[in-house]
Design a protein around this motif. Structure first.
Motif, PDB file in Angstrom:
ATOM      1  N   THR A 165     -14.493  -3.200  17.767  1.00  0.00           N
ATOM      2  CA  THR A 165     -14.435  -3.037  16.196  1.00  0.00           C
ATOM      3  C   THR A 165     -13.982  -4.460  15.654  1.00  0.00           C
ATOM      4  O   THR A 165     -14.550  -4.760  14.254  1.00  0.00           O
TER       5      THR A 165
ATOM      6  N   GLY B 165     -16.343  -6.074  12.793  1.00  0.00           N
ATOM      7  CA  GLY B 165     -15.535  -6.390  11.499  1.00  0.00           C
ATOM      8  C   GLY B 165     -15.837  -7.897  11.055  1.00  0.00           C
ATOM      9  O   GLY B 165     -16.133  -8.024  10.010  1.00  0.00           O
TER      10      GLY B 165
ATOM     11  N   ARG C 256     -18.005  -9.040   7.858  1.00  0.00           N
ATOM     12  CA  ARG C 256     -17.340  -9.998   6.711  1.00  0.00           C
ATOM     13  C   ARG C 256     -18.127 -11.273   6.631  1.00  0.00           C
ATOM     14  O   ARG C 256     -18.291 -12.066   5.527  1.00  0.00           O
TER      15      ARG C 256
ATOM     16  N   SER D 124     -12.419  -1.695   0.742  1.00  0.00           N
ATOM     17  CA  SER D 124     -11.697  -3.224   1.203  1.00  0.00           C
ATOM     18  C   SER D 124     -12.366  -4.055   2.158  1.00  0.00           C
ATOM     19  O   SER D 124     -11.823  -4.814   2.759  1.00  0.00           O
TER      20      SER D 124
ATOM     21  N   GLY E  71     -13.518  -2.764   4.949  1.00  0.00           N
ATOM     22  CA  GLY E  71     -13.332  -2.264   6.418  1.00  0.00           C
ATOM     23  C   GLY E  71     -14.407  -1.629   6.946  1.00  0.00           C
ATOM     24  O   GLY E  71     -15.333  -0.989   6.136  1.00  0.00           O
TER      25      GLY E  71
ATOM     26  N   GLY F 278      -7.472  -6.396  14.603  1.00  0.00           N
ATOM     27  CA  GLY F 278      -7.760  -5.648  13.508  1.00  0.00           C
ATOM     28  C   GLY F 278      -7.152  -6.279  12.265  1.00  0.00           C
ATOM     29  O   GLY F 278      -7.179  -5.840  11.002  1.00  0.00           O
TER      30      GLY F 278
ATOM     31  N   THR G 163      -8.978   4.872  11.671  1.00  0.00           N
ATOM     32  CA  THR G 163     -10.487   4.621  11.704  1.00  0.00           C
ATOM     33  C   THR G 163     -10.438   3.945  13.174  1.00  0.00           C
ATOM     34  O   THR G 163      -9.892   2.877  13.463  1.00  0.00           O
TER      35      THR G 163
ATOM     36  N   ALA H 137      -4.405   2.776   9.144  1.00  0.00           N
ATOM     37  CA  ALA H 137      -4.442   1.957   7.927  1.00  0.00           C
ATOM     38  C   ALA H 137      -3.895   2.784   6.642  1.00  0.00           C
ATOM     39  O   ALA H 137      -3.798   3.988   6.865  1.00  0.00           O
TER      40      ALA H 137
END
Length: 296
Positions: free
Chosen positions: A73, A77, A81, A133, A135, A162, A269, A274
């Protein structure tokens, strides 16, 4: 933007947690990949910042992550991004104790089988959820969050996966200050605290594609949101209302956007918890993730 990767040039990124947890499986996977690919570059990043640098500088090599769900993950991520997720074909060899997400996506959990899928498998496009956000969710989103297992909690404390580099450094600084304070303040006899109570029902408004599925006047016990299988473009939403007497039937819906709002809530998640937040919207990105899986 990274150039289009070639299938026979690999960038193998080994997560340090995987190396500590099961070094033999890491060695086996690395040997299979090195023997089967035309060119293999192996990297062992020591922190999230180095992990990000290695992935960003992959050039024409196809990235292969050897690690658990957190490593997977984290890579997804970062690519999201960097706005390079759609152009990148990712591979993973699951090694570690937290492998539920990789298994659910169809990745073999044996080191040899997973490495062979990297070399001989086929790219499959999968939906993901992206929140407001930035994520990313690969598997199921759950409210209230499913508690971390003891091993997961220890790994979470030891490895700030993360989180970005600034937050990780801040946590390290905070732990250092806390340790210093403990050495200066006289200790007192400890008292055993009761175990924390499980999370109770929440009052949340849940909207699917702008239509209210449940509102604040009806407490809920559990909420789950799962991207569709493959690249369907929708997510499955299930809400379990608080049962009073006879068991209440779950409410189900499918849609491209899911908004949850209400009192402060936490959510899980994939391999992370979170929140708290008061409002969050998740949107399905159809076919956003290209993952190498065993050929069919």
């Amino acid at each position: 933007m990274a150039t289009s990767p070639t299938s026979d040039q690999l960038l193998v990124i080994i997560d340090p947690v995987a190396l500590r947890t099961d070094g033999e499986s890491v060695r086996i996977a690395k040997d299979v990949l090195s023997a089967g690919a035309a060119s293999t570059k192996v990297c062992l990043p020591q922190d999230p910042e180095e992990f990000a640098r290695v992935l960003a500088r992959r050039g024409s090599r196809r990235p292969v992550v050897i690690g658990d769900d957190r490593a997977l993950t984290r890579a997804v991520g970062l690519l999201h991004r960097q706005r390079e997720l759609a152009e990148c074909v990712l591979s993973v060899v699951p090694v570690g104790t937290v492998l539920g997400v990789a298994q659910a996506l169809g990745v073999p959990t044996g080191a040899v089988a997973a490495a062979r899928a990297v070399l001989d498998g086929a790219e499959r496009r999968l939906d993901v959820l992206v929140d407001d956000s930035d994520g990313v969710v690969l598997g199921a989103l759950r409210i209230p969050p499913v508690p971390l297992a003891p091993r997961e909690a220890r790994d979470e404390a030891a490895e700030p996966n993360g989180v970005d580099g600034a937050e990780a450094g801040g946590r390290l600084w905070l732990r250092t200050c806390q340790s210093l304070v403990r050495t200066l303040v006289p200790t007192r006899p400890s008292r055993i605290s009761p175990a924390p109570a499980p999370p109770g029902p929440a009052r949340l408004r849940i909207e699917v594609d702008g239509v209210t599925l449940i509102d604040l006047d009806q407490p809920v016990e559990a909420v789950s949101v799962t991207p569709g299988t493959g690249a369907s473009g929708t997510a499955a939403v299930e809400v379990r209302p608080l049962s009073l007497g006879a068991e209440a039937a779950p409410l189900q819906a499918r849609g491209r956007t899911v908004t949850v709002s209400g009192a402060d809530f936490r959510y899980r998640t994939d391999a992370a918890i979170a929140g708290p937040v008061r409002r969050r919207t998740w949107t399905v990105r159809e076919g956003a993730l290209g993952l190498m899986l065993p050929g069919r």
